[in-house]
Every structure is written in structure tokens, then in C-alpha cells.
Design an enzyme around this catalytic site. Sequence first.
Site, PDB file in Angstrom:
ATOM      1  N   SER A 138       0.837  -1.211   0.000  1.00 52.75           N
ATOM      2  CA  SER A 138       0.000   0.000   0.000  1.00 52.75           C
ATOM      3  C   SER A 138       0.867   1.255   0.000  1.00 52.75           C
ATOM      4  CB  SER A 138      -0.898   0.016   1.238  1.00 52.75           C
ATOM      5  OG  SER A 138      -1.669  -1.152   1.291  1.00 52.75           O
TER       6      SER A 138
HETATM    7  N1  SAM Z   1      -0.418  -4.706   4.140  1.00 50.96           N
HETATM    8  C1  SAM Z   1       0.325  -5.008   2.956  1.00 50.96           C
HETATM    9  C2  SAM Z   1       1.688  -4.417   2.924  1.00 50.96           C
HETATM   10  O1  SAM Z   1       2.067  -3.687   3.845  1.00 50.96           O
HETATM   11  O2  SAM Z   1       2.416  -4.708   1.963  1.00 50.96           O
HETATM   12  C3  SAM Z   1      -0.416  -4.666   1.707  1.00 50.96           C
HETATM   13  C4  SAM Z   1      -1.513  -5.570   1.473  1.00 50.96           C
HETATM   14  S1  SAM Z   1      -2.117  -5.730  -0.149  1.00 50.96           S
HETATM   15  C5  SAM Z   1      -2.823  -4.166  -0.457  1.00 50.96           C
HETATM   16  C6  SAM Z   1      -3.496  -6.796   0.260  1.00 50.96           C
HETATM   17  C7  SAM Z   1      -3.106  -8.197   0.607  1.00 50.96           C
HETATM   18  O3  SAM Z   1      -4.274  -8.883   1.057  1.00 50.96           O
HETATM   19  C8  SAM Z   1      -2.559  -9.002  -0.563  1.00 50.96           C
HETATM   20  O4  SAM Z   1      -1.296  -9.491  -0.257  1.00 50.96           O
HETATM   21  C9  SAM Z   1      -3.572 -10.130  -0.734  1.00 50.96           C
HETATM   22  O5  SAM Z   1      -3.016 -11.352  -1.166  1.00 50.96           O
HETATM   23  C10 SAM Z   1      -4.133 -10.233   0.667  1.00 50.96           C
HETATM   24  N2  SAM Z   1      -5.441 -10.898   0.785  1.00 50.96           N
HETATM   25  C11 SAM Z   1      -6.521 -10.823  -0.022  1.00 50.96           C
HETATM   26  N3  SAM Z   1      -7.508 -11.619   0.446  1.00 50.96           N
HETATM   27  C12 SAM Z   1      -7.020 -12.208   1.573  1.00 50.96           C
HETATM   28  C13 SAM Z   1      -7.566 -13.132   2.514  1.00 50.96           C
HETATM   29  N4  SAM Z   1      -8.797 -13.641   2.417  1.00 50.96           N
HETATM   30  N5  SAM Z   1      -6.783 -13.514   3.553  1.00 50.96           N
HETATM   31  C14 SAM Z   1      -5.521 -13.035   3.693  1.00 50.96           C
HETATM   32  N6  SAM Z   1      -4.952 -12.159   2.824  1.00 50.96           N
HETATM   33  C15 SAM Z   1      -5.703 -11.746   1.794  1.00 50.96           C
END
Ligand code: SAM
Length: 219
Positions: free
Chosen positions: A59
Site C-alpha cells: 500500500s
Molecule cells: N499490508 C500489505 C503491505 O504492507 O504490503 C499490503 C496488502 S495488499 C494491499 C493486500 C493483501 O491482502 C494481498 O497481499 C492479498 O493477497 C491479501 N489478501 C486478499 N484476500 C485475503 C484473505 N482472504 N486472507 C488473507 N490475505 C488476503
Amino acid sequence: MDSSEKQYELINRLKSLGISHNVLEAMNKINRHDFVLPEDKDKAYYDTALSIGCGQTISAPHMVAIMCDLLELKEGDKVLEIGTGSGYNAAVISELVGYHGHVYTIERIKALMHFAKSNLDKANYSNITLLHKDGSCGEPAYAPYDKICVTSAAPKIPEIILGQLSNNGILVIPVGNNTQHLFVVKKDDKGKIFKERKESVLFVPLIGKYGFEDFNQKN
Ligand code: SAM
């Protein structure tokens, strides 16, 4: 400009957006260049989201800062993060909750969980636990949590996650499909729930049982 000068500029930009001192201090301790892909190291201190592979992103720094501020994180908090990605947001939360706090962070894509682990290992965080599973169900094993931070957009606020928030707890979650908004959900001391809709945002989707359907089915 070297990375510490770029970091200084980024922190000043976040300061001008009104981000609180303790969040700025936490972010200043973390090298964002340790959490991006090798080809993006020179862009690590831009205030933008960057690809981390697998169709996912780290993000933008202002979004991490805004979410941490809305969570009102403090020393000793037990936090659940759903969507580990690069591990950067977990590192910022970890700094804010300190030695007596703990961060449980869930990632559904195994390759990204390994990416986050190797990034976080560089700084030796002892108060972060990484979990590989569907975070749309939360994680009942360590509930209730003082704070819950969801970093991907849900179709609606999953009741199951709300149920894992402690009284006096705060949940921050992006909600929506084409148009998304950040929601802050607070529980009072009797468990009564208050929801507030904040700014519009753009997050990758929360995929899973209480999220969106996985159309790729690769994982
Ligand atoms: N917080 C992260 C960082 O600092 O890099 C950025 C997160 S990214 C915007 C969103 C993440 O949510 C992705 O890595 C994606 O694979 C994960 N995601 C999506 N659905 C998910 C789920 N049901 N359980 C766990 N992770 C999930």
C-alpha cells in the site's frame, strides 16, 4: 538523493497530511526499500502503492499511515492484520504496539507470506506472527483483538471478523467493489457497535469465504 534523504522527504510529506507524531516516528524507523521488489528499490519512498508480484501491492505510505492513525494503536495492543502482502504495514504496527503488544498477520498467498517473512526477518521482529490462511474468516485462535486492520477490500464488513474484536476495540476495513470506502468500526465497553464511513480508497479485493470469489483459483 540517498534512501535516508528520500525517507526524510516522505515523512515530511506525511506530516503535512496531518499524520500523528507516533505513526511518523514508527514509519521513520522502517526501511520501506526492504519491503519492495529489487527493481523498485529506487521508488520505495514514493508515496504510491507498488507491485509486489502475484497481482498484489504494498500500500501507499499515506494509506498505511492513515489506517494506523484510525486504529489508535498503543503499546501493548494485540492486533490482527488481514492481508500481510510485503509485511511493511505489519512492521509499522509492530513498532507502534511495542514489545508487550503483538501482531498476528494473515496472508492467503503462500509466496507473499514467504516474501513478507524474509523482509521482516531483516529487522528481527519478535512480536509478529505470520499465518497462511483465508483471513476473511479472521483468526479465532488468538481472538479477541484490540485492533483489526484489513488491507484488502471486502464486499461488506464480515460479521465473523467483527465478532473477534474486543470491547473498546477498533476495526479499520475498506469496503466496496467498484467504489470502495474506508470504514472505522468501534465497539464500546458493552460491545455496542458504531460504524463510520471515511474517504474513498482503492484496494485489491479480499478474496475468500467472507470476501470476493477467487476467479483465478490459483491458490
Ligand atoms: N499490508 C500489505 C503491505 O504492507 O504490503 C499490503 C496488502 S495488499 C494491499 C493486500 C493483501 O491482502 C494481498 O497481499 C492479498 O493477497 C491479501 N489478501 C486478499 N484476500 C485475503 C484473505 N482472504 N486472507 C488473507 N490475505 C488476503
